[in-house]
Design a protein around this motif. Structure first.
Motif, PDB file in Angstrom:
ATOM      1  N   ASP A 107       5.161 -43.371 -20.337  1.00 21.32           N
ATOM      2  CA  ASP A 107       5.638 -42.961 -19.020  1.00 21.32           C
ATOM      3  C   ASP A 107       5.550 -41.445 -18.900  1.00 21.32           C
ATOM      4  O   ASP A 107       5.466 -40.730 -19.894  1.00 21.32           O
ATOM      5  CB  ASP A 107       7.076 -43.439 -18.792  1.00 21.32           C
ATOM      6  CG  ASP A 107       8.050 -42.818 -19.786  1.00 21.32           C
ATOM      7  OD1 ASP A 107       8.537 -41.708 -19.523  1.00 21.32           O
ATOM      8  OD2 ASP A 107       8.306 -43.448 -20.833  1.00 21.32           O
ATOM      9  N   ILE A 108       5.580 -40.961 -17.674  1.00 26.11           N
ATOM     10  CA  ILE A 108       5.336 -39.548 -17.404  1.00 26.11           C
ATOM     11  C   ILE A 108       6.395 -38.663 -18.056  1.00 26.11           C
ATOM     12  O   ILE A 108       6.089 -37.575 -18.554  1.00 26.11           O
ATOM     13  CB  ILE A 108       5.279 -39.278 -15.881  1.00 26.11           C
ATOM     14  CG1 ILE A 108       4.930 -37.814 -15.607  1.00 26.11           C
ATOM     15  CG2 ILE A 108       6.569 -39.665 -15.196  1.00 26.11           C
ATOM     16  CD1 ILE A 108       3.565 -37.407 -16.087  1.00 26.11           C
ATOM     17  N   LYS A 109       7.644 -39.115 -18.124  1.00 19.66           N
ATOM     18  CA  LYS A 109       8.689 -38.274 -18.719  1.00 19.66           C
ATOM     19  C   LYS A 109       8.494 -38.114 -20.222  1.00 19.66           C
ATOM     20  O   LYS A 109       8.758 -37.044 -20.781  1.00 19.66           O
ATOM     21  CB  LYS A 109      10.071 -38.846 -18.409  1.00 19.66           C
ATOM     22  CG  LYS A 109      10.492 -38.641 -16.949  1.00 19.66           C
ATOM     23  CD  LYS A 109      11.955 -38.981 -16.735  1.00 19.66           C
ATOM     24  CE  LYS A 109      12.383 -38.639 -15.317  1.00 19.66           C
ATOM     25  NZ  LYS A 109      13.824 -38.949 -15.081  1.00 19.66           N
ATOM     26  N   THR A 110       8.020 -39.165 -20.892  1.00 22.00           N
ATOM     27  CA  THR A 110       7.720 -39.059 -22.321  1.00 22.00           C
ATOM     28  C   THR A 110       6.638 -38.014 -22.560  1.00 22.00           C
ATOM     29  O   THR A 110       6.731 -37.192 -23.474  1.00 22.00           O
ATOM     30  CB  THR A 110       7.260 -40.418 -22.877  1.00 22.00           C
ATOM     31  OG1 THR A 110       8.339 -41.356 -22.769  1.00 22.00           O
ATOM     32  CG2 THR A 110       6.839 -40.310 -24.341  1.00 22.00           C
ATOM     33  N   VAL A 111       5.607 -38.050 -21.728  1.00 19.62           N
ATOM     34  CA  VAL A 111       4.511 -37.090 -21.845  1.00 19.62           C
ATOM     35  C   VAL A 111       5.005 -35.674 -21.588  1.00 19.62           C
ATOM     36  O   VAL A 111       4.718 -34.743 -22.351  1.00 19.62           O
ATOM     37  CB  VAL A 111       3.382 -37.439 -20.857  1.00 19.62           C
ATOM     38  CG1 VAL A 111       2.303 -36.362 -20.867  1.00 19.62           C
ATOM     39  CG2 VAL A 111       2.773 -38.803 -21.208  1.00 19.62           C
TER      40      VAL A 111
ATOM     41  N   GLU B 110       9.705 -25.520 -18.258  1.00 13.36           N
ATOM     42  CA  GLU B 110      10.659 -26.468 -17.693  1.00 13.36           C
ATOM     43  C   GLU B 110       9.891 -27.415 -16.774  1.00 13.36           C
ATOM     44  O   GLU B 110       8.952 -27.010 -16.077  1.00 13.36           O
ATOM     45  CB  GLU B 110      11.732 -25.721 -16.898  1.00 13.36           C
ATOM     46  CG  GLU B 110      12.759 -26.624 -16.236  1.00 13.36           C
ATOM     47  CD  GLU B 110      13.736 -25.849 -15.373  1.00 13.36           C
ATOM     48  OE1 GLU B 110      14.525 -26.496 -14.645  1.00 13.36           O
ATOM     49  OE2 GLU B 110      13.689 -24.594 -15.407  1.00 13.36           O
ATOM     50  N   VAL B 111      10.273 -28.683 -16.772  1.00 12.07           N
ATOM     51  CA  VAL B 111       9.622 -29.670 -15.913  1.00 12.07           C
ATOM     52  C   VAL B 111      10.592 -30.084 -14.815  1.00 12.07           C
ATOM     53  O   VAL B 111      11.738 -30.458 -15.090  1.00 12.07           O
ATOM     54  CB  VAL B 111       9.170 -30.904 -16.710  1.00 12.07           C
ATOM     55  CG1 VAL B 111       8.491 -31.917 -15.783  1.00 12.07           C
ATOM     56  CG2 VAL B 111       8.221 -30.498 -17.830  1.00 12.07           C
ATOM     57  N   VAL B 112      10.124 -29.999 -13.566  1.00 15.50           N
ATOM     58  CA  VAL B 112      10.946 -30.353 -12.405  1.00 15.50           C
ATOM     59  C   VAL B 112      10.259 -31.502 -11.677  1.00 15.50           C
ATOM     60  O   VAL B 112       9.065 -31.425 -11.350  1.00 15.50           O
ATOM     61  CB  VAL B 112      11.116 -29.150 -11.454  1.00 15.50           C
ATOM     62  CG1 VAL B 112      11.933 -29.551 -10.237  1.00 15.50           C
ATOM     63  CG2 VAL B 112      11.769 -27.987 -12.189  1.00 15.50           C
ATOM     64  N   TYR B 113      11.001 -32.566 -11.423  1.00 20.02           N
ATOM     65  CA  TYR B 113      10.451 -33.740 -10.742  1.00 20.02           C
ATOM     66  C   TYR B 113      10.890 -33.729  -9.284  1.00 20.02           C
ATOM     67  O   TYR B 113      12.078 -33.713  -8.983  1.00 20.02           O
ATOM     68  CB  TYR B 113      10.919 -35.021 -11.425  1.00 20.02           C
ATOM     69  CG  TYR B 113      10.481 -35.121 -12.870  1.00 20.02           C
ATOM     70  CD1 TYR B 113       9.233 -35.619 -13.207  1.00 20.02           C
ATOM     71  CD2 TYR B 113      11.324 -34.689 -13.910  1.00 20.02           C
ATOM     72  CE1 TYR B 113       8.820 -35.700 -14.534  1.00 20.02           C
ATOM     73  CE2 TYR B 113      10.922 -34.765 -15.234  1.00 20.02           C
ATOM     74  CZ  TYR B 113       9.665 -35.270 -15.536  1.00 20.02           C
ATOM     75  OH  TYR B 113       9.271 -35.341 -16.837  1.00 20.02           O
ATOM     76  N   LYS B 114       9.900 -33.745  -8.390  1.00 20.88           N
ATOM     77  CA  LYS B 114      10.178 -33.678  -6.961  1.00 20.88           C
ATOM     78  C   LYS B 114       9.990 -35.035  -6.277  1.00 20.88           C
ATOM     79  O   LYS B 114       9.990 -35.100  -5.048  1.00 20.88           O
ATOM     80  CB  LYS B 114       9.242 -32.644  -6.309  1.00 20.88           C
ATOM     81  CG  LYS B 114       9.540 -31.204  -6.686  1.00 20.88           C
ATOM     82  CD  LYS B 114      10.870 -30.748  -6.090  1.00 20.88           C
ATOM     83  CE  LYS B 114      11.131 -29.271  -6.349  1.00 20.88           C
ATOM     84  NZ  LYS B 114      10.265 -28.375  -5.587  1.00 20.88           N
ATOM     85  N   ARG B 115       9.793 -36.093  -7.055  1.00 24.91           N
ATOM     86  CA  ARG B 115       9.613 -37.417  -6.457  1.00 24.91           C
ATOM     87  C   ARG B 115      10.081 -38.480  -7.444  1.00 24.91           C
ATOM     88  O   ARG B 115      10.299 -38.210  -8.616  1.00 24.91           O
ATOM     89  CB  ARG B 115       8.146 -37.663  -6.101  1.00 24.91           C
ATOM     90  CG  ARG B 115       7.211 -37.696  -7.298  1.00 24.91           C
ATOM     91  CD  ARG B 115       5.790 -38.030  -6.868  1.00 24.91           C
ATOM     92  NE  ARG B 115       4.855 -38.046  -7.987  1.00 24.91           N
ATOM     93  CZ  ARG B 115       4.675 -39.075  -8.793  1.00 24.91           C
ATOM     94  NH1 ARG B 115       5.378 -40.183  -8.616  1.00 24.91           N
ATOM     95  NH2 ARG B 115       3.798 -39.011  -9.784  1.00 24.91           N
TER      96      ARG B 115
END
Length: 407
Positions: A344-348, A359-364
């Motif tokens: 999944d994208i968060k694991t990557v 830092e990773v920010v998720y907008k969707r």
């Protein structure tokens, strides 16, 4: 024609191809009359780096098209007229080869991938991590190893701390005349930041590779009864065999796994002579110990598991065993790769965040995203990784300062 095709592929790989040359390369890859020659050239390239995963036919043209659009070059239209074209699997192979020679990686598209691949929006770029670490000595003083010259960097008890080339640290015995047999055992800690990795050879000859945002605490000299170290984050071990002089019994090697933030015990690995990997990051859902060679016992709070090569202990709310872990994915970091299958994208992005210190920010919402299948070298800029990730999953990424925005 073969020489022209190789020329165009090399021009594209070197990012020196003109829009006209890119259009010519696309036409050569599609024309059925060139199939035999294209096959010979691609087979040669694939033989140099074997492709073992297939790309579904329905996404092959879209991926190939996206490759040419990745750097905002003019769109190269794919002719859809009803005349005989090269088989889609061959176009897929071409797409794979182009990805290998341009981004240093291999992308496998899954069956549910979208036919339209979004472009990764790269405003800023981030260089990959490298050999960076801080050594904390017994007296609390610190040495930033990436700033130090090769050679002896410290004297700890009866051991000389030596920095070698290529991100390596080792402990060597001091000259007998300088050694103090009554000197207390000193403990050192080697820590890597986000964006760092390091390799250490412990006093007993065991070798340890630290991934980003990890640490190992160890004595500068082991006694004859037990060898014990502490780790946080992720580390790969190759434990040296050590036996007592008196009776020839193996000296145990024990790894205490700690939570980096609060020092809480996460488990213990008792080593019986082996190669193994420990992943114990605070932001992961479980502590995973994967055995490659030999034998280890993972000891949890209430129970334990004895592992055989190719097995993985998974410690979360309870202790369990994974009989068939993806060892290539587990060891990818040590081999200089990002490698994911059905991830999944968060694991990557957790791995991307550690290696590039972003830092990773998720907008969707990510609830309906397809699993990701891709591999790419870690020795490349963040924009190249996002480009390959973009092709693999169809998401949009923007780099803003030290943040990656997932849209």
């Amino acid at each position: 024609m073969a020489s022209l095709l190789e020329y165009l592929l090399n021009r594209y790989a070197d990012k020196t191809a003109t829009p006209e040359e890119k259009s010519a390369l696309m036409r050569l890859l599609q024309e059925s009359s060139n199939e035999k020659t294209v096959q010979q050239v691609l087979d040669k390239m694939i033989a140099e780096r074997p492709v073992t995963h297939e790309m579904p036919e329905k996404t092959a043209q879209a991926v190939l098209q996206a490759i040419f659009e990745a750097e905002e070059t003019p769109v190269v239209n794919i002719d859809t007229a009803p005349k005989r074209r090269m088989p889609y699997w061959r176009i897929a192979a071409a797409a794979v080869v182009l990805l290998m020679v341009t981004a240093g990686g291999l992308v496998w598209m899954n069956n549910n991938s979208q036919t339209q691949v979004a472009e990764a929006k790269i405003k800023n770029d981030v260089a990959p991590g490298g050999n960076k670490a801080v050594l904390t000595l017994a007296d609390g003083s610190t040495i930033v190893l990436d700033n130090e010259k090769n050679g002896v960097v410290a004297q700890e008890g009866n051991a000389k701390v030596v920095k070698l080339k290529n991100g390596q640290l080792m402990y060597a015995k001091s000259d007998e005349q300088a050694a103090d047999v009554n000197a207390p055992i000193a403990y050192n800690t080697l820590s890597t930041p986000k964006g760092g990795q390091y390799n250490i050879e412990l006093p007993d000859g065991s070798k340890v590779w630290l991934n980003a945002a990890s640490s190992i605490t160890y004595p500068t000299a082991f006694d004859a009864t037990e060898r014990k170290v502490q780790v946080t984050g992720e580390a790969y071990f190759e434990v040296a065999k050590l036996v007592t002089v008196k009776d020839g019994k193996r000296v145990p090697f024990v790894v205490d796994i700690k939570n980096k933030e609060n020092g809480r015990d996460l488990g213990q690995v008792q080593v019986l002579g082996t190669h193994f990997n420990i992943n114990a990051y605070d932001d992961e859902t479980a502590v995973k110990t994967t055995l490659l060679e030999g034998k280890v016992k993972f000891v949890g709070k209430a129970d334990s598991i004895l592992l055989a090569p190719g097995q993985q202990a998974v410690a979360s709310k309870k202790l369990s065993i994974n009989e068939t872990p993806d060892v290539s994915q587990v060891m990818a970091w040590k081999n200089g790769l990002f490698h994911f299958e059905n991830a999944d994208i968060k694991t990557v992005m957790r791995q991307v965040s550690r290696w590039y210190d972003v830092e990773v920010v998720y907008k969707r919402s990510l609830d309906n995203d397809d699993p990701l299948f891709f591999e790419v070298t870690r020795n490349t800029n963040l924009s190249d990784v996002l480009r390959v990730l973009n092709l693999a999953g169809g998401a949009r990424y923007t780099i803003q300062d030290k943040k990656v925005i997932v849209q």
